[in-house]
Scaffold this motif. Structure first.
Motif, PDB file in Angstrom:
ATOM      1  N   THR A  89      -2.573   8.267   9.949  1.00 38.67           N
ATOM      2  CA  THR A  89      -2.183   6.890   9.767  1.00 38.67           C
ATOM      3  C   THR A  89      -0.740   6.678   9.114  1.00 38.67           C
ATOM      4  O   THR A  89      -0.175   7.910   8.521  1.00 38.67           O
ATOM      5  CB  THR A  89      -3.244   6.093   8.770  1.00 38.67           C
TER       6      THR A  89
ATOM      7  N   ARG B 284       0.893  -1.211   0.024  1.00 41.73           N
ATOM      8  CA  ARG B 284      -0.043   0.011  -0.233  1.00 41.73           C
ATOM      9  C   ARG B 284       0.781   1.396   0.094  1.00 41.73           C
ATOM     10  O   ARG B 284       0.643   2.238  -0.741  1.00 41.73           O
ATOM     11  CB  ARG B 284      -1.053   0.092   1.260  1.00 41.73           C
TER      12      ARG B 284
ATOM     13  N   SER C 211      -6.932  13.019  -0.138  1.00 40.68           N
ATOM     14  CA  SER C 211      -6.523  12.166   0.783  1.00 40.68           C
ATOM     15  C   SER C 211      -6.716  12.545   2.364  1.00 40.68           C
ATOM     16  O   SER C 211      -7.277  14.028   2.125  1.00 40.68           O
ATOM     17  CB  SER C 211      -4.503  12.130   0.890  1.00 40.68           C
TER      18      SER C 211
ATOM     19  N   GLU D 175      -6.323   3.955  15.841  1.00 38.17           N
ATOM     20  CA  GLU D 175      -7.385   4.874  16.006  1.00 38.17           C
ATOM     21  C   GLU D 175      -7.529   5.560  17.291  1.00 38.17           C
ATOM     22  O   GLU D 175      -7.483   6.542  17.466  1.00 38.17           O
ATOM     23  CB  GLU D 175      -8.408   4.437  15.159  1.00 38.17           C
TER      24      GLU D 175
ATOM     25  N   ASN E  38       0.171   5.202   6.546  1.00 36.99           N
ATOM     26  CA  ASN E  38       0.140   5.341   5.139  1.00 36.99           C
ATOM     27  C   ASN E  38       0.108   6.867   4.780  1.00 36.99           C
ATOM     28  O   ASN E  38       0.932   7.132   3.813  1.00 36.99           O
ATOM     29  CB  ASN E  38      -1.120   4.841   4.373  1.00 36.99           C
ATOM     30  N   LYS E  39      -0.546   7.475   5.421  1.00 36.70           N
ATOM     31  CA  LYS E  39      -0.634   8.958   4.990  1.00 36.70           C
ATOM     32  C   LYS E  39       0.663   9.833   5.531  1.00 36.70           C
ATOM     33  O   LYS E  39       1.004  10.608   4.545  1.00 36.70           O
ATOM     34  CB  LYS E  39      -1.870   9.659   5.963  1.00 36.70           C
TER      35      LYS E  39
ATOM     36  N   GLU F 119      -8.925  -0.831  -0.077  1.00 34.87           N
ATOM     37  CA  GLU F 119      -8.473  -0.656   1.190  1.00 34.87           C
ATOM     38  C   GLU F 119      -8.078   0.558   1.637  1.00 34.87           C
ATOM     39  O   GLU F 119      -8.392   1.262   2.763  1.00 34.87           O
ATOM     40  CB  GLU F 119      -7.247  -1.713   1.950  1.00 34.87           C
ATOM     41  N   LEU F 120      -7.460   1.193   0.355  1.00 33.82           N
ATOM     42  CA  LEU F 120      -6.967   2.796   0.763  1.00 33.82           C
ATOM     43  C   LEU F 120      -8.418   3.538   0.679  1.00 33.82           C
ATOM     44  O   LEU F 120      -8.341   4.720   1.522  1.00 33.82           O
ATOM     45  CB  LEU F 120      -5.914   2.943  -0.419  1.00 33.82           C
TER      46      LEU F 120
ATOM     47  N   TYR G 178       0.501   3.097  14.272  1.00 32.39           N
ATOM     48  CA  TYR G 178      -0.595   4.068  14.508  1.00 32.39           C
ATOM     49  C   TYR G 178      -1.841   3.412  14.847  1.00 32.39           C
ATOM     50  O   TYR G 178      -2.039   2.155  14.794  1.00 32.39           O
ATOM     51  CB  TYR G 178      -1.404   4.403  12.970  1.00 32.39           C
TER      52      TYR G 178
ATOM     53  N   SER H 209      -5.943  12.371   7.994  1.00 30.80           N
ATOM     54  CA  SER H 209      -5.362  11.425   8.925  1.00 30.80           C
ATOM     55  C   SER H 209      -4.205  11.310   9.317  1.00 30.80           C
ATOM     56  O   SER H 209      -3.384  12.097   8.677  1.00 30.80           O
ATOM     57  CB  SER H 209      -6.143   9.910   8.436  1.00 30.80           C
TER      58      SER H 209
ATOM     59  N   LYS I 193     -11.050   2.817   1.992  1.00 30.07           N
ATOM     60  CA  LYS I 193     -11.752   2.778   3.371  1.00 30.07           C
ATOM     61  C   LYS I 193     -11.080   3.584   4.161  1.00 30.07           C
ATOM     62  O   LYS I 193     -11.512   4.084   5.218  1.00 30.07           O
ATOM     63  CB  LYS I 193     -11.574   1.210   3.756  1.00 30.07           C
ATOM     64  N   GLU I 194      -9.591   3.950   4.010  1.00 30.09           N
ATOM     65  CA  GLU I 194      -8.798   4.840   4.947  1.00 30.09           C
ATOM     66  C   GLU I 194      -9.063   6.169   4.424  1.00 30.09           C
ATOM     67  O   GLU I 194      -8.644   7.070   5.473  1.00 30.09           O
ATOM     68  CB  GLU I 194      -7.376   4.406   4.710  1.00 30.09           C
TER      69      GLU I 194
END
Ligand code: BTX
Length: 325
Positions: free
Chosen positions: A67, A4, A62, A88, A69-70, A41-42, A86, A65, A44-45
């Motif tokens: 996360t 990802r 984007s 939540e 990934n971010k 999946e991305l 990370y 967030s 969903k993020e």
């Protein structure tokens, strides 16, 4: 996941162009079907990924967030934030970081959460950490230093945060010794430095940083209404939390390198240039009572010096300070 991350960095590198499913599969080293699953999946993020037949994918939005990934898109550090944990929702990122550090987490590991339900300040005071509005993070460092040096890291982190806020918002924050960052005289950030150490050597320093970014007045409970603020409230616009985290990590890495190479002196000068209380009359409340006088500066160790009315100089290792009126 690594896949990802690779997909996101490829898509972010060419925001105007579509990348075909096959091109993405080649970049990420997976099948086209896997690309499709990861794209889902991305989404969903919160990433907004446009898909057009025969052209492929491109990124058009984007989320705000924090996360892993971010945060990794465009992060320009060598070590800090290269490992990101990370969650939540978490009790306290400090607690998670303590556990990770005790279990061998590498230097630069970042623990970050969208919400804390049991955020802590000094002396077990509560740190209000509402969901999606601020940055609640703990950074693990492993400097080869004796434990006495640890308090300096609060001051290094404060300088890093001030510089990051200046760069991302144009605001001019001030530091209130030892660990508060004020904007327009109100608390916008708190820093909590904790330690895992042997008698003569630091094992891990865990630097907790709580940054109020996008709270509005209503987010703060009654008791914080008159003392707390957020960067966004003062800037008058909502800000990107991930940009701020990236800048903090970049500034922190640079200052940490400077500190390890040249010692505390250059950091001390920067710190003093941002400090609100130096030269002013203050009251310091310590566990052994209060001292009132003029704040003269900090020592090479980061200890606050107050000169009382008899001219005696006091060294303050730990206290809450207040400007006298
Ligand atoms: P401190 O002891 O200097 O400040 C705590 C005091 O600040 C509280 O008693 C309250 O008056 C006030 N306060 C609480 N929440 C806020 C807020 N959101 N904004 C402004 N003022 C507030 C400061 O301790 C150190 C805080 C570190 C927080 C980070 S967040 C990530 C990490 N995890 C964790 O549990 N703590 C650290």
């Amino acid at each position: 996941s690594v896949i990802r991350e690779k997909l996101l960095s490829a898509l972010s590198d060419s925001p105007d162009d579509f990348l075909s499913g096959q091109a993405l599969a080649d970049i990420a080293g997976c099948s086209r079907a896997a690309v499709w699953k990861h794209i889902e999946e991305l989404r969903k993020e919160g990433f907004v990924l446009e898909a057009v037949r025969k052209k492929g994918y491109r990124i058009i939005g984007s989320p705000d967030s924090v996360t892993a990934n971010k945060l990794k898109i465009g992060l320009k550090t060598k070590t800090l934030g290269q490992y990101i944990h990370y969650e939540e929702t978490v009790g306290s990122t400090q607690k998670v970081a303590h556990e990770l550090a005790a279990n061998g987490a590498p230097e630069g590991t970042l623990v970050i959460a969208d919400e804390q339900t049991d955020g802590r300040g000094r002396l077990m005071r509560e740190w209000h950490s509402s969901k999606g509005t601020g940055v609640w993070m703990s950074l693990i460092l492993k400097p080869l230093l004796p434990p006495q040096k640890a308090p300096q890291f609060t001051l290094i982190a404060a300088v890093a945060v001030v510089q990051a806020i200046q760069e991302t918002t144009g605001l001019e924050p001030q530091i209130k010794w030892p660990n508060d960052i004020l904007i327009n005289g109100k608390k916008a950030t708190g820093i909590l430095t904790e330690l895992q150490a042997e008698p003569d050597k630091i094992s891990s320093i865990i630097i907790g940083i709580g940054m109020n970014v996008n709270q509005t007045q209503e987010h703060f409970p009654d008791e914080l209404q008159s003392i707390a603020t957020s960067y966004g409230m003062v800037a008058g616009r909502s800000l990107s939390r991930s940009d701020i985290v990236q800048k903090v990590l970049e500034r922190m890495e640079a200052l940490y390198e400077l500190y390890m190479a040249k010692g505390f002196t250059p950091i001390k000068l920067m710190w003093e240039s941002y400090a609100v209380s130096i030269g002013k009359r203050i009251t310091a409340r310590t566990i052994n009572g209060s001292i009132e006088g003029y704040a003269r500066g900090i020592t090479e160790e980061g200890v606050l010096q107050i000169e009382d009315d008899t001219g005696q100089l006091h060294h303050i290792y730990s206290a809450d300070i207040e400007l006298s009126r």
